[in-house]
Write an enzyme that holds these catalytic residues in place. Structure first.
Site, mmCIF file in Angstrom:
data_model
loop_
_atom_site.group_PDB
_atom_site.id
_atom_site.type_symbol
_atom_site.label_atom_id
_atom_site.label_comp_id
_atom_site.label_asym_id
_atom_site.label_seq_id
_atom_site.Cartn_x
_atom_site.Cartn_y
_atom_site.Cartn_z
ATOM 1 N N CYS A 147 47.666 125.917 15.709
ATOM 2 C CA CYS A 147 48.175 124.671 16.276
ATOM 3 C C CYS A 147 48.816 123.872 15.158
ATOM 4 O O CYS A 147 48.394 123.958 14.018
ATOM 5 C CB CYS A 147 47.025 123.840 16.850
ATOM 6 S SG CYS A 147 46.114 124.672 18.132
ATOM 7 N N THR A 212 49.077 135.268 19.029
ATOM 8 C CA THR A 212 50.436 135.738 19.328
ATOM 9 C C THR A 212 51.340 135.580 18.108
ATOM 10 O O THR A 212 51.051 134.821 17.192
ATOM 11 C CB THR A 212 51.048 134.911 20.470
ATOM 12 O OG1 THR A 212 51.025 133.537 20.086
ATOM 13 C CG2 THR A 212 50.280 135.090 21.758
ATOM 14 N N GLY A 285 43.781 140.882 26.492
ATOM 15 C CA GLY A 285 44.455 139.620 26.762
ATOM 16 C C GLY A 285 45.517 139.723 27.828
ATOM 17 O O GLY A 285 45.226 139.806 29.023
ATOM 18 N N THR A 286 46.762 139.776 27.366
ATOM 19 C CA THR A 286 47.913 139.752 28.262
ATOM 20 C C THR A 286 47.880 140.826 29.343
ATOM 21 O O THR A 286 48.360 140.603 30.453
ATOM 22 C CB THR A 286 49.195 139.882 27.413
ATOM 23 O OG1 THR A 286 49.278 138.715 26.589
ATOM 24 C CG2 THR A 286 50.447 139.970 28.259
#
Lengths: 339, 284
Positions: A147, A212, A285-286
């Site tokens: 972040c 990612t 995940g994805t």
């Protein structure tokens, strides 16, 4: 197709020799090494319609922030070759609502839960950790450090060893000492082992590898970026080799640190690659967007793949890919060159 | 509750520029209600196209030789939908459904008007049937840019009290848009509910007309989605809640059917400043 090579399908493992699938991430003990990934499972409720979420390793919840957040405008998503870009902007209800609603539901449901937290400042991470102190059902905390630091030119915490360490020091100080803390690392760095070493020194209990990778797509019809947020996080099988390389490098650098491997895992054989590279457990995940039962399916396929190779437990397979070459940087003796 | 099933393709047929796929989907027709959708995996287990494609359920049959079957209408827009259009009898597809919240039906037999843009007509057929069963008058308006982009004109005629066609190029019906004819239809039939499915621009205009005539509107939106089950947070749009607060809500689980007067149409693709959790306005 690889699965056919071994003459068995996902389900057949159950009938074969049973593999001990129990796994640990620091002090978090789980019946399976397969977890969901943050941002790919919400808080477990939706996936519980497709498989019993108490039967996998743990649910890693979507990163929660201190206050409710609307996230970014749409388009937030774009399909890419073997993957996708996302730019959600951490939409969520805020930590208090999360604890009262989502975490309470997960606890009642009996699922193991890794709570992912995200902040815009070191202090915010600290406050999040404080809010989770003594809350029932927090089996581990995963710190999403990918972040921007609003206080300092939006420098991403995960890309600076000192900044990343500051976040971890603060979270460690504010958390229950019994709660394992994981740092989720970004692949968008020159040397991921440098960041890994830095957060380990700051007292992290394990590493989630990887978040990612930053990417972008331009829509050639509108001739503008395809995402409203311009850039987005690339995920899915497209980043699997990068994730695997990161796990391998960190395992070489830090032989004892627990690693949760993440990045484009679609099948049990993909999960096996991460285990062989040094992951103690893996997150799907994805690919859960592609197949809502993927975490459970991957778990069954992994059990079958381990049995096929003669492993009696997942533990035996961890870092097995490193054998021969000495993990500590010395060439092992007595190895002969293949002819 | 949605389920994931391996469905067998029974038939693929051309309809204008569209393809209609009939697929076995045991368990899905049983809990289907008009407005529900399914997602279909693309390209098989090792496909590089990892995102499922979403389709409104067009028709279902819960009995018959094949058990439960469903039909979807596919418009070819890219690689994924082209792959689907190239499926043949006996191919297998990974289906998840029924998904989303269905259309809300009136308790009494009030006059309704159904508006479909292009293959947005697909979910309206079974809706029309159910409305008729409740004693509702069902007027239907289908519109498209040209005749070949209309879907199901002959079939929907059978279940509608009156069918009006519009095309932008005048190749069929009235030249113009659905919104050109909708006010007249609502006025002459005292329509109490408007149901619409089609492009966002059309839905926005239909919702505005419905509001003007003090009719209740139910719009089926089409937002790009990655998962269809509520976990990816990509398909959000600004919708006003019962408490008057605007939230960025997931069209897959809280929609795809929304009350037209609650969607902030003009602000789709933005986060309204008064939305829950919107970034605080800069003091500068």
């Amino acid at each position: 197709m690889t699965r056919a090579m071994f003459g068995r399908t996902a389900g057949s493992a159950a009938a074969g020799p049973s593999v001990d699938m129990s796994a640990n991430l620091g002090s978090l003990a789980m019946p399976s090494p397969v977890l969901t990934a943050s941002g790919c499972a919400a808080s477990g409720r939706e996936l519980d319609q497709f498989f019993d979420i108490t039967k996998i390793g743990a649910i890693v919840t979507k990163s929660v922030m201190l206050r409710a957040r609307s996230g970014r405008p749409t388009p937030r998503m774009c399909e890419t070759p073997s993957g996708m870009l996302n730019s959600i902007g951490l939409q969520g209800p805020g930590i208090e609502h999360f604890i009262e609603e989502d975490l309470a539901w997960l606890t009642t449901r009996g699922a193991r839960t890794v709570v992912s937290i995200a902040g815009e400042s070191v202090e915010e991470y600290g406050k999040l950790a404080q809010k989770l102190r003594a809350v029932e059902g927090v089996d581990a905390i995963e710190v999403n450090i990918s972040c921007p630091n609003v206080a300092n030119r939006n420098q991403v915490f995960a890309c600076d060893p000192e900044l990343a360490a500051n976040v971890i020091l603060t979270v460690r100080r504010q958390s229950d000492s019994q709660t394992p803390i994981f740092a989720k690392l970004s692949p968008d760095v020159t040397d991921i082992t440098e960041i890994a070493r830095s957060v380990v020194r700051a007292g992290v209990d394990g590493l989630t590898v990887i978040n990612t990778a930053l990417g972008m797509v331009i829509d050639v019809e509108t001739m503008r970026p395809a995402l409203a947020g311009v850039t987005g996080g690339l995920s899915g099988p497209a980043i699997r080799p990068i994730a695997l390389r990161c796990v391998w490098q960190i395992r070489q650098a830090l032989p004892d640190i627990p690693i949760l491997g993440v990045g484009g895992i679609r099948t049990g054989l993909d999960a096996l690659q991460f285990i062989l590279a040094g992951a103690n457990a893996v997150s799907v995940g994805t690919m859960t967007f592609n197949d809502p039962s993927a975490p459970f399916r991957v778990q069954n396929e992994l059990a079958g793949a381990l049995a096929d190779r003669g492993f009696e437990s997942v533990r035996e397979a961890i870092s097995y890919g490193h054998r021969g070459a000495d993990v500590f940087g010395l060439e092992s003796e007595g190895e002969t060159e293949p002819e | 509750m949605p389920i994931q099933v391996r469905g067998e393709v029974l038939d693929v047929r051309r309809a204008g520029t569209y393809y209609v796929l009939s697929i076995t989907a045991p368990g899905i027709p049983e809990s289907f209600r008009p407005g529900h959708f399914v997602t279909i995996g693309i390209g098989g287990e090792e496909s590089g196209l990892i995102l499922r494609r979403a389709f409104a359920i067009h028709q279902v049959q819960s009995r018959g030789v094949y058990g439960g079957t469903l039909d979807v209408v596919v418009g070819v827009h890219g690689k994924g939908t082209r792959w689907l259009s190239e499926r043949r009898r006996h191919d297998f597809l990974d289906i998840v459904g029924p998904l989303g919240k269905p259309f809300v039906l009136p308790k009494e037999g009030v006059p309704c008007v159904l508006v479909g843009g292009g293959y947005g007509s697909a979910p309206l057929f079974m809706l029309a049937e159910q409305l008729r069963e409740r004693g509702c008058r069902v007027d239907v308006v289908l519109g498209a840019s040209s005749e070949d982009k209309l879907y199901g004109v002959l079939d929907i005629k059978r279940v509608s009290s009156m069918l009006t066609i519009t095309t932008e190029d005048g190749s069929s019906g009235t030249k113009g848009r659905v919104t050109d004819v909708l006010p007249g239809i609502m006025e002459s039939n005292n329509s109490a509910v408007v149901y619409a499915c089609g492009p966002m621009g059309m839905l926005e205009a239909v919702a505005a007309i419905a509001a003007e005539y003090r009719a209740y509107s139910q719009c089926s939106v089409e937002e790009a989605m990655a998962c269809g089950i509520g976990i990816c947070m990509t398909c959000v749009l600004p919708v006003i809640g019962e408490d008057g607060r605007t939230r960025m809500v997931r069209s897959c689980v809280e929609g795809p059917i929304f009350r037209g007067d609650l969607v902030r149409w003009a602000e789709i693709g933005t986060v309204p400043a008064d939305a829950l959790g919107a970034p605080a306005l800069d003091a500068s």
